[in-house]
Design a protein around this motif. Sequence first.
Motif, PDB file in Angstrom:
ATOM      1  N   LEU A 281      18.411  49.681  69.344  1.00 20.31           N
ATOM      2  CA  LEU A 281      17.078  49.082  69.216  1.00 20.31           C
ATOM      3  C   LEU A 281      16.010  50.164  69.240  1.00 20.31           C
ATOM      4  O   LEU A 281      16.167  51.188  69.868  1.00 20.31           O
ATOM      5  CB  LEU A 281      16.804  48.133  70.387  1.00 20.31           C
ATOM      6  CG  LEU A 281      17.322  46.709  70.335  1.00 20.31           C
ATOM      7  CD1 LEU A 281      16.814  45.984  71.560  1.00 20.31           C
ATOM      8  CD2 LEU A 281      16.846  46.027  69.093  1.00 20.31           C
ATOM      9  N   ARG A 282      14.922  49.860  68.542  1.00 22.39           N
ATOM     10  CA  ARG A 282      13.774  50.746  68.611  1.00 22.39           C
ATOM     11  C   ARG A 282      12.528  49.900  68.788  1.00 22.39           C
ATOM     12  O   ARG A 282      12.449  48.796  68.269  1.00 22.39           O
ATOM     13  CB  ARG A 282      13.643  51.558  67.321  1.00 22.39           C
ATOM     14  CG  ARG A 282      14.587  52.704  67.282  1.00 22.39           C
ATOM     15  CD  ARG A 282      14.740  53.236  65.879  1.00 22.39           C
ATOM     16  NE  ARG A 282      15.707  54.316  65.881  1.00 22.39           N
ATOM     17  CZ  ARG A 282      15.406  55.559  66.201  1.00 22.39           C
ATOM     18  NH1 ARG A 282      14.173  55.880  66.495  1.00 22.39           N
ATOM     19  NH2 ARG A 282      16.329  56.492  66.210  1.00 22.39           N
ATOM     20  N   SER A 283      11.587  50.436  69.515  1.00 18.24           N
ATOM     21  CA  SER A 283      10.305  49.765  69.640  1.00 18.24           C
ATOM     22  C   SER A 283       9.274  50.688  69.021  1.00 18.24           C
ATOM     23  O   SER A 283       9.098  51.808  69.493  1.00 18.24           O
ATOM     24  CB  SER A 283      10.008  49.506  71.112  1.00 18.24           C
ATOM     25  OG  SER A 283       8.670  49.140  71.268  1.00 18.24           O
TER      26      SER A 283
ATOM     27  N   GLU B   3       7.477  43.251  65.782  1.00 15.43           N
ATOM     28  CA  GLU B   3       8.659  43.810  66.432  1.00 15.43           C
ATOM     29  C   GLU B   3       9.534  44.529  65.429  1.00 15.43           C
ATOM     30  O   GLU B   3       9.571  44.162  64.253  1.00 15.43           O
ATOM     31  CB  GLU B   3       9.491  42.680  67.022  1.00 15.43           C
ATOM     32  CG  GLU B   3       9.157  42.330  68.422  1.00 15.43           C
ATOM     33  CD  GLU B   3       9.995  41.159  68.903  1.00 15.43           C
ATOM     34  OE1 GLU B   3      10.171  41.065  70.096  1.00 15.43           O
ATOM     35  OE2 GLU B   3      10.456  40.369  68.072  1.00 15.43           O
TER      36      GLU B   3
ATOM     37  N   GLN C  86      10.826  43.725  72.498  1.00 18.12           N
ATOM     38  CA  GLN C  86      10.531  45.145  72.266  1.00 18.12           C
ATOM     39  C   GLN C  86       9.051  45.430  72.444  1.00 18.12           C
ATOM     40  O   GLN C  86       8.573  46.506  72.138  1.00 18.12           O
ATOM     41  CB  GLN C  86      10.966  45.542  70.853  1.00 18.12           C
ATOM     42  CG  GLN C  86      12.451  45.380  70.653  1.00 18.12           C
ATOM     43  CD  GLN C  86      12.748  44.585  69.410  1.00 18.12           C
ATOM     44  OE1 GLN C  86      12.302  44.927  68.335  1.00 18.12           O
ATOM     45  NE2 GLN C  86      13.511  43.509  69.545  1.00 18.12           N
TER      46      GLN C  86
ATOM     47  N   SER D 175      10.159  50.863  76.531  1.00 18.48           N
ATOM     48  CA  SER D 175      11.593  51.013  76.733  1.00 18.48           C
ATOM     49  C   SER D 175      12.052  49.832  77.578  1.00 18.48           C
ATOM     50  O   SER D 175      11.240  49.115  78.156  1.00 18.48           O
ATOM     51  CB  SER D 175      11.894  52.319  77.445  1.00 18.48           C
ATOM     52  OG  SER D 175      11.382  52.259  78.744  1.00 18.48           O
ATOM     53  N   PHE D 176      13.341  49.659  77.636  1.00 22.42           N
ATOM     54  CA  PHE D 176      13.878  48.547  78.415  1.00 22.42           C
ATOM     55  C   PHE D 176      13.454  48.646  79.869  1.00 22.42           C
ATOM     56  O   PHE D 176      13.182  47.657  80.527  1.00 22.42           O
ATOM     57  CB  PHE D 176      15.395  48.536  78.309  1.00 22.42           C
ATOM     58  CG  PHE D 176      16.028  47.442  79.098  1.00 22.42           C
ATOM     59  CD1 PHE D 176      15.830  46.124  78.742  1.00 22.42           C
ATOM     60  CD2 PHE D 176      16.808  47.720  80.203  1.00 22.42           C
ATOM     61  CE1 PHE D 176      16.407  45.108  79.468  1.00 22.42           C
ATOM     62  CE2 PHE D 176      17.388  46.703  80.925  1.00 22.42           C
ATOM     63  CZ  PHE D 176      17.184  45.401  80.561  1.00 22.42           C
TER      64      PHE D 176
ATOM     65  N   TYR E  86      14.869  52.355  72.297  1.00 22.88           N
ATOM     66  CA  TYR E  86      14.620  51.408  73.375  1.00 22.88           C
ATOM     67  C   TYR E  86      15.093  51.922  74.711  1.00 22.88           C
ATOM     68  O   TYR E  86      14.547  51.615  75.746  1.00 22.88           O
ATOM     69  CB  TYR E  86      15.353  50.113  73.024  1.00 22.88           C
ATOM     70  CG  TYR E  86      14.870  48.883  73.735  1.00 22.88           C
ATOM     71  CD1 TYR E  86      13.531  48.598  73.829  1.00 22.88           C
ATOM     72  CD2 TYR E  86      15.775  47.987  74.267  1.00 22.88           C
ATOM     73  CE1 TYR E  86      13.101  47.450  74.451  1.00 22.88           C
ATOM     74  CE2 TYR E  86      15.359  46.834  74.883  1.00 22.88           C
ATOM     75  CZ  TYR E  86      14.016  46.571  74.978  1.00 22.88           C
ATOM     76  OH  TYR E  86      13.599  45.432  75.589  1.00 22.88           O
TER      77      TYR E  86
ATOM     78  N   PRO F  57       4.871  51.430  72.213  1.00 20.74           N
ATOM     79  CA  PRO F  57       6.285  51.064  72.254  1.00 20.74           C
ATOM     80  C   PRO F  57       6.753  51.003  73.696  1.00 20.74           C
ATOM     81  O   PRO F  57       6.237  51.743  74.520  1.00 20.74           O
ATOM     82  CB  PRO F  57       6.944  52.229  71.524  1.00 20.74           C
ATOM     83  CG  PRO F  57       6.048  53.383  71.799  1.00 20.74           C
ATOM     84  CD  PRO F  57       4.668  52.855  71.994  1.00 20.74           C
TER      85      PRO F  57
ATOM     86  N   MET G 226      21.437  47.571  72.470  1.00 22.62           N
ATOM     87  CA  MET G 226      20.219  48.108  73.081  1.00 22.62           C
ATOM     88  C   MET G 226      19.987  49.544  72.669  1.00 22.62           C
ATOM     89  O   MET G 226      18.855  49.968  72.458  1.00 22.62           O
ATOM     90  CB  MET G 226      20.310  48.007  74.604  1.00 22.62           C
ATOM     91  CG  MET G 226      20.020  46.609  75.111  1.00 22.62           C
ATOM     92  SD  MET G 226      20.362  46.455  76.845  1.00 22.62           S
ATOM     93  CE  MET G 226      19.020  47.378  77.533  1.00 22.62           C
TER      94      MET G 226
ATOM     95  N   ASN H 192      14.984  54.888  75.566  1.00 15.63           N
ATOM     96  CA  ASN H 192      14.410  56.215  75.580  1.00 15.63           C
ATOM     97  C   ASN H 192      14.176  56.755  76.973  1.00 15.63           C
ATOM     98  O   ASN H 192      14.418  57.916  77.249  1.00 15.63           O
ATOM     99  CB  ASN H 192      13.092  56.183  74.828  1.00 15.63           C
ATOM    100  CG  ASN H 192      12.400  57.508  74.854  1.00 15.63           C
ATOM    101  OD1 ASN H 192      12.981  58.488  74.427  1.00 15.63           O
ATOM    102  ND2 ASN H 192      11.213  57.555  75.381  1.00 15.63           N
TER     103      ASN H 192
ATOM    104  N   SER I 216      16.747  40.318  67.862  1.00 12.01           N
ATOM    105  CA  SER I 216      17.318  40.767  69.129  1.00 12.01           C
ATOM    106  C   SER I 216      16.866  39.859  70.263  1.00 12.01           C
ATOM    107  O   SER I 216      15.736  39.374  70.254  1.00 12.01           O
ATOM    108  CB  SER I 216      16.861  42.188  69.394  1.00 12.01           C
ATOM    109  OG  SER I 216      17.133  42.523  70.723  1.00 12.01           O
TER     110      SER I 216
END
Lengths: 398, 514, 372
Positions: free
Chosen positions: B467-469, B247, B256, B291-292, B474, B289, B464, B476, B252
């Motif tokens: 955050l990046r995945s 991750e 992710q 996104s939420f 995140y 990756p 959020m 995105n 967090s």
Amino acid sequence: MAIGKKVRRALVFLLVSINVVILGGCWDREEINDIAIVLGIGIDRVKNGNIRLTVEIAVPRVIGSGQMGGTGGDKEETIIRSGTGVTIADAIAQLQERLPRRLFWGHMKIVIFGEQAAKVGIREHLDFLIRHPQTRTRCNVFVGKGSAKSMLELIPPIEQSASEVLREMAESRTLMRKTAKETLQTLNSEAETVLLPMVKVLPPPKGKKEIETIPFIYSTAVFKKDRMIGQIDDYITRGVLWIRDEIKLAHVTARVPGERGNITSRMIRAHTDITPKHEKGRWKIIVNVTSEHDIILNGTKLDLLSERNIQRIETELEKDIKRRMRSALDQLQKDMKVDVFGFADAIHKKYPSRWRHLKKRWNDVFPDLPVELNITVKVRRPGMNFPPQGVPEQEVKE
Amino acid sequence: MRFFQRGKKGRPSQPAVTKPSGTQDALAVNMNDNLQKIQNIYRDCIDVIFRSFKIGGHTSAVLIYINGLANMEEMNENVLRPLMEKNSDSRQGASPTEQLNATSLLEQQLTVAKVNKVQTIGECVQYIAAGSPVLLIDGQSEGFALGLSEWEKRPIEEPIAESVIRGPREGFIESLETNLSLLRRRIRSPLLKTKSVTLGKYIKTQVVICYMEGITPEAFVTEAEKRLQRIELDGVLESGYIEELIEDHPYSPFPQVLNTERPDVAIANLLEGRIVIMQDGSPFVLVMPVSFYSLIQSSEDYYQRALISALIRWLRYLFLLISLLLPSAYIAILTFHQEMIPTTLLLTVAASRERIPFPALVEALIMEVVFEALREAGVRLPKQTGAAVSIVGALVIGQAAVQAGLVSAPMIMIVALTGIASFTIPRFTAGIALRMLRFPMMFLAGSLGLLGIMLGLLLILIHMASLRSLGVPYLNAHVPNMEHQAKDVLTRTPWWKLNARPRINERRRNNRQS
Amino acid sequence: MENEKITSVQMMMLLYPAITATAILLVPGVTAQHAQQDMWLSPIWASLIGFLTVHITVQLYRLYPKKTPIEYSVDIAGPFFGKFIGLLLLFFYFHVTAIIIREYGEFVVGNFLFRTPIDFVMGAMVFVCAVAVRSGIAVLGRLAQILVPVVILLLTIIVILVFPDIELENMFPMFENGLLPSIMGAATPQSWFSECFLMAFLLPHVIDENHGRRWGNIAVVSIMLTLFFTNLATLFVFGNITASFVYPVISVVRYISIADFLEHVEVVVMALWVVGVFLKISVFYYALVTGLARWLNLSQYEPLVFSVGLLLCLLSNWSANDLVELTHFLGTTGSFYLSFVQTVIPLFLLLVAKWRNRAASPQPAVSHQERK
């Protein structure tokens, strides 16, 4: 290293949040059981010019609490408390002393001014109501015949509280309705007059206790500046409402000449235009009313299917409405000499530059101002039947 | 930036794990030397079988395998029988002392489809451990690993964690090969690539990165590989281990990485340009990756009618907010903004709270914690006892607590509604994140009212948004290409209008339909 | 400095709350005092300053691409005066950010949390903003893109909810005293529009910078429309008593009542309005902190964030004694103060830059760059 830093940061954050909760918890937090919910207030003037503030406070009661034990029964749903002081704020301070819970104004629905208080002036009290951040500018304002306290003390048979009764009555718009905001607006308008609904106690039916009744709106109080100078009855009030384009609910009854019996119509919608005119140095007001009606009662023998009959009825309805408006004008313009009709604002809006000169002598001009009333009534529907009911067919007049 | 950024920077990356001594040795020509070494490695292992025999009656050979991991029947039929027969065709005319030709043996006698040559002791051990029997022949410097591994596995079943009304009923199982075959069976294109990485000091779990060449940006694959290779664990028992280690932001509360048991979800994500990480021994594959938004969507959204799915999505968003905010909003309104609720409702609530000894915040906290405990108890218990828990929960906690005057009835409703709301989120990991965040929100509501809730929400959103995945923002899906993604986030646009593939990083092959 | 990017749409989404968030608080009241029933017209006059500022900012940016005012003021006015102008801008933004925080605090404490200390309310907000600013411009951009549509939707809903209570009559008589009162009423909102100069700090991070002017102008138009509609709604509801309210828009929201159920919604409005203010403070804060880092030639601005935040809390406490002083400042001196620093000084910089360019090269370098 990096993780240690992270943990430290998390710890700091945790400490800060705990502090937030511990410190912040006690500033504005107020449990629902520590507030006294004010439903309505009454403002009376008592001896030596003091103000007596009466509040009606809701008592939370468990609904359907039969099996929960004695809380139910016929305990009252509201309680009444009073406090006196030089101003309302003063009175509140005294009132608060006599209450275990903090007064909460967010649900205040109505304000009643006692007759005496209204005659001395209501501006100061309105200022408090508008300035207070919890009270609502939408609360309905009334003037009580006698003391305001006596209105709030009533225990209405249907509604939960006297305040609720008055609010419902005002919202039904049979007579005047004024919110605090509207009161201020008309007070600030060019004519500086206010009309407020007036309430009195409905005499209780026989066998009921003195107090088991409701207050009701029966007439209208007339204010010049912020002082009450008189009152007008419901008939005149409707005339004023017609002119002010505020009529929402009206039944008009007329007799058609040469016919026996009455015809009653219900107003569907009405619109009034006030047009000022300035001709040859003289001011004149033209009031145009158009209104649509349904017939709800036909006591004559006229068949409503006939266009000619409808026209006759329309003419008579127009006459009746005109009569009302005229009597309102007679009383308020000629006798009381207060411009509650919004004529001043109409002139101001149409002729802003001339108004500036006229404003100074408006009080002299107004009582003699000619007012022309043009009323157009349209009967849209005859209800569910065309011919009059219970009349032999041969007697029905086409 | 750096505030929230978490990297594996601190962790040194070393190449391979240390191996037992001698495993790097090449196989000797003398079989007995080799056998001794392997026997030494596998001492005290009763499940490792060394079967000695003679090929054609003269050359000695040994078959090493682990009991239960190899297919006995095939070993008998296709290895032992042809080799042990004296008069095999290839041996015709050859002198018994002649050097045995390993290649011809392989080509003519071993009727096994998958055979790998092994050169070192280490390789031998690896294959044996993986279940392939290894054949060592005297006089040969290489052995053969026979692809006859077979062991008991679970049949392919309907995934329990992600059930659907409409959609494929297959689920991944614990076997990597089966899982890969489930993907291959549907994606028949050679563009589906699978790269293998081995993890774990002792366990040596095989992990496979799957991606679609030409759709998935290469950067994702290399980055994922890099992160996987950095892992140094004794063993990887579940894909959850990998998830945590690769991750971007391990601290967090928000996941992710998406985990799924469903091949159709994995394939959908592959086709949208994401990578899928599979691990041997776990039915859960990882998708990166993400996104939420993809965490609060269900695969069924795409199988049901578009209009219905769009409505269900909105419902889900609404309940997502409820599961996060309802208890705190209740506290805020009840203790700060009493003017917000209609008078009669306020009076009712006030009446029900009249005899409650706790402040609203404490009451809510107690009930929410109790609810979480009930839920946890229900999940871990066997099904038969689970029913008892729900009865206890509903009757004892619910009704009795109200009647005893410990909590108010509206509070029970709030807790129940919050619970139901959190179950509408299809992904357990996302749901639990929101459930966890509910508690700080309640404290904030208790100290600053709705303002506190807003500040808390803003903090969550800031977090959020940062955050990046796998390097992709995140949030995105909503930003930066709004028009494209709004179609698949705010609503569920019908397939025939959903032309653009979600643009994760690069602009390539962006059309789903041609 | 960080090289995170935002899109020009995100820039617009940052500019929009950076101006409207507080412009719907005290400003309508101040405008109504001057313009009376013509107050709806004032935002339109005021937006002219907005367009002018956007124009100046974009022109300057074209002359000095990838640079913020802190840097190009040195290029234009020389190292000493340039740094001086930079310092002036920094102090200005320091002051303005503190004032915004104070406005926010006054509003919350005066309307909702009466007994909560204002420092706590402001401190909590500054903390949240600081976290956002530290996360970088890309995060701010993303947040704006998510939150601003919500804020706009909310404003629209409010205007719709007000519908049952409006009285069109309140608009008349139009132009009772000519256009002058409405122009006078524009004095305060125009200073808000001059805040478009914040674009100068955002433009270096915009990917599609050639769309910067378009989206800058769209921001001005949308802000103008927002103020126009909120002023109009306020006027329609309150008419002649609008000027007597400190926060007319909130008072309007307070007046909303639909079917006896949907009333007292102002707390919800406050909560969502907090979102707008959060973005506003964050943008100003960001401009301030990055500007400071650039001025000091630091390679990172992150270490400055929390220390500047502490100073902001202190300064916001000192910025005014009370609400009256604050409103008076914003209604009088403030109007000229804001637009002087954010419109006149950049205009002056632009003129000097153009003059220097012309003097330096006989080729019309300016027009060449404009053609891009």
